[in-house]
Design a protein around this motif. Structure first.
Motif, mmCIF file in Angstrom:
data_model
loop_
_atom_site.group_PDB
_atom_site.id
_atom_site.type_symbol
_atom_site.label_atom_id
_atom_site.label_comp_id
_atom_site.label_asym_id
_atom_site.label_seq_id
_atom_site.Cartn_x
_atom_site.Cartn_y
_atom_site.Cartn_z
ATOM 1 N N CYS A 27 129.659 114.910 26.914
ATOM 2 C CA CYS A 27 128.159 115.062 26.662
ATOM 3 C C CYS A 27 127.677 113.501 26.833
ATOM 4 O O CYS A 27 128.319 112.511 26.201
ATOM 5 C CB CYS A 27 128.208 115.167 25.111
ATOM 6 N N VAL A 28 126.921 113.329 27.588
ATOM 7 C CA VAL A 28 126.316 112.064 27.832
ATOM 8 C C VAL A 28 124.761 112.153 27.517
ATOM 9 O O VAL A 28 124.236 112.954 27.770
ATOM 10 C CB VAL A 28 126.447 111.663 29.378
ATOM 11 N N PHE A 29 124.299 111.019 26.825
ATOM 12 C CA PHE A 29 122.575 110.825 26.586
ATOM 13 C C PHE A 29 122.101 110.813 27.868
ATOM 14 O O PHE A 29 121.127 111.405 27.970
ATOM 15 C CB PHE A 29 122.538 109.670 25.593
ATOM 16 N N LEU A 30 122.431 109.984 28.631
ATOM 17 C CA LEU A 30 121.703 109.694 29.831
ATOM 18 C C LEU A 30 122.615 109.797 31.199
ATOM 19 O O LEU A 30 123.716 109.430 31.067
ATOM 20 C CB LEU A 30 120.789 108.133 29.968
ATOM 21 N N ASP A 31 121.957 110.538 32.317
ATOM 22 C CA ASP A 31 122.596 110.506 33.448
ATOM 23 C C ASP A 31 121.912 109.942 34.425
ATOM 24 O O ASP A 31 120.929 110.319 34.800
ATOM 25 C CB ASP A 31 122.878 112.048 33.749
ATOM 26 N N LYS A 32 122.497 108.648 35.100
ATOM 27 C CA LYS A 32 121.736 108.031 36.075
ATOM 28 C C LYS A 32 122.674 108.384 37.437
ATOM 29 O O LYS A 32 123.586 107.687 37.635
ATOM 30 C CB LYS A 32 122.144 106.580 35.730
ATOM 31 N N ARG A 33 122.056 109.369 38.090
ATOM 32 C CA ARG A 33 122.762 109.813 38.996
ATOM 33 C C ARG A 33 123.051 109.282 40.368
ATOM 34 O O ARG A 33 123.972 109.147 41.221
ATOM 35 C CB ARG A 33 122.245 111.383 39.350
ATOM 36 N N LYS A 34 122.023 108.427 40.740
ATOM 37 C CA LYS A 34 121.866 107.640 42.028
ATOM 38 C C LYS A 34 123.144 106.571 42.394
ATOM 39 O O LYS A 34 123.166 106.390 43.512
ATOM 40 C CB LYS A 34 120.332 106.901 42.184
ATOM 41 N N ARG A 35 123.647 106.193 41.342
ATOM 42 C CA ARG A 35 124.648 105.135 41.517
ATOM 43 C C ARG A 35 126.182 105.826 41.512
ATOM 44 O O ARG A 35 126.996 104.841 41.337
ATOM 45 C CB ARG A 35 124.522 103.894 40.860
ATOM 46 N N ARG A 36 126.397 106.817 41.487
ATOM 47 C CA ARG A 36 127.748 107.392 41.192
ATOM 48 C C ARG A 36 128.635 106.852 42.495
ATOM 49 O O ARG A 36 128.172 106.770 43.588
ATOM 50 C CB ARG A 36 127.652 109.047 41.553
ATOM 51 N N LYS A 37 129.798 106.427 42.128
ATOM 52 C CA LYS A 37 130.562 105.864 43.044
ATOM 53 C C LYS A 37 131.792 107.257 43.115
ATOM 54 O O LYS A 37 132.830 107.143 43.861
ATOM 55 C CB LYS A 37 131.558 104.787 42.729
ATOM 56 N N VAL A 38 131.896 107.925 41.957
ATOM 57 C CA VAL A 38 132.994 108.920 42.130
ATOM 58 C C VAL A 38 132.196 110.188 41.523
ATOM 59 O O VAL A 38 131.378 110.244 41.050
ATOM 60 C CB VAL A 38 133.950 108.854 41.129
ATOM 61 N N SER A 39 132.785 111.412 42.228
ATOM 62 C CA SER A 39 131.922 112.728 42.178
ATOM 63 C C SER A 39 132.119 113.085 40.632
ATOM 64 O O SER A 39 133.455 113.180 40.116
ATOM 65 C CB SER A 39 132.442 113.718 42.878
ATOM 66 N N PHE A 40 131.115 113.027 39.839
ATOM 67 C CA PHE A 40 131.459 113.520 38.200
ATOM 68 C C PHE A 40 130.470 114.029 37.719
ATOM 69 O O PHE A 40 128.999 113.823 37.833
ATOM 70 C CB PHE A 40 131.590 111.841 37.483
ATOM 71 N N GLU A 41 130.401 115.237 36.796
ATOM 72 C CA GLU A 41 129.502 115.867 36.323
ATOM 73 C C GLU A 41 129.709 115.995 34.828
ATOM 74 O O GLU A 41 130.790 116.423 34.379
ATOM 75 C CB GLU A 41 129.360 117.160 36.915
ATOM 76 N N ALA A 42 128.811 115.657 33.790
ATOM 77 C CA ALA A 42 128.926 115.922 32.649
ATOM 78 C C ALA A 42 128.690 117.545 32.248
ATOM 79 O O ALA A 42 128.011 117.773 32.787
ATOM 80 C CB ALA A 42 128.101 115.063 31.815
ATOM 81 N N ASP A 43 129.163 117.923 31.073
ATOM 82 C CA ASP A 43 128.968 119.197 30.802
ATOM 83 C C ASP A 43 127.533 119.561 30.035
ATOM 84 O O ASP A 43 127.187 120.435 29.990
ATOM 85 C CB ASP A 43 130.097 119.419 29.677
#
Ligand code: PRP
Length: 174
Positions: free
Chosen positions: A125-141
């Motif tokens: 569970c993440v409060f904020l998801d800043k998707r644009k700078r991902r270096k690895v494929s990762f999705e929070a639930d």
């Protein structure tokens, strides 16, 4: 904070409403169960405190401290565990609580670390998801808010260890 311009991104009221929604979703998903909630210090401490008080199922609480070394506003890619959990998680349902996912490196490292201990399930569970700078494929639930690039402070999030105590979330100009 006189030297920086800041703009409010999420008010304390909007945050409270969203935390209640997330907690409702989590409570439904784990109805009848018991959770081990693991917060990532330091940034997650306020979000986690609010979230566990809204979750209507029994929770055990623990913390890890994971440091990423590099410039203050950008992680270098080198992640190191500096404080481990003190709870046995084998066979347990685990919820990791984090303030922000950015490159994804911190959470990827932690998920790999905790999975070694054979929990029954592990969600994030993440409060904020800043998707644009991902270096690895990762999705929070569970995600509080998705945000664009930009530096955010408040509600646990810092800039050079300042501003974590702000009840609202701001975007700052560095
Ligand atoms: C921040 C934040 C996350 C991590 C996210 O932690 O709290 O843990 O960076 O970045 P990533 O997805 O690019 O890995 P930081 O190392 O600044 O420590 P803090 O929680 O003590 O502020």
């Amino acid at each position: 904070m006189k030297e920086m311009s800041k703009e409010i991104l999420f008010s304390r009221d909007a945050i409270q409403k969203r935390v209640q929604e997330l907690a409702g979703q989590i409570s439904g998903d784990y109805a009848g169960g018991e959770l081990v909630v693991i917060g990532i210090l330091k940034g997650a401490f306020i979000f986690m405190a609010d979230l566990v008080r809204e979750i209507g199922i029994p929770c055990k609480i623990d913390f890890v401290r994971v440091a990423s070394y590099g410039a203050s506003s950008e992680s270098s890619g080198k992640v190191v565990m500096t404080k481990d959990i003190e709870t046995s998680i084998k066979g347990r349902d685990i919820l990791i609580v984090e303030d922000i996912v950015d490159t994804g490196l911190t959470l990827q490292y932690l998920v790999d670390w905790l999975k070694e201990r054979n929990p029954h399930s592990l969600k994030i569970c993440v409060f904020l998801d800043k998707r644009k700078r991902r270096k690895v494929s990762f999705e929070a639930d569970y995600v509080g808010f998705t945000i664009d690039d930009g530096f955010v402070v408040g509600y646990g999030l810092d800039f050079n260890e300042q501003y974590r105590f702000f009840p609202d979330v701001y975007v700052i100009e560095q």
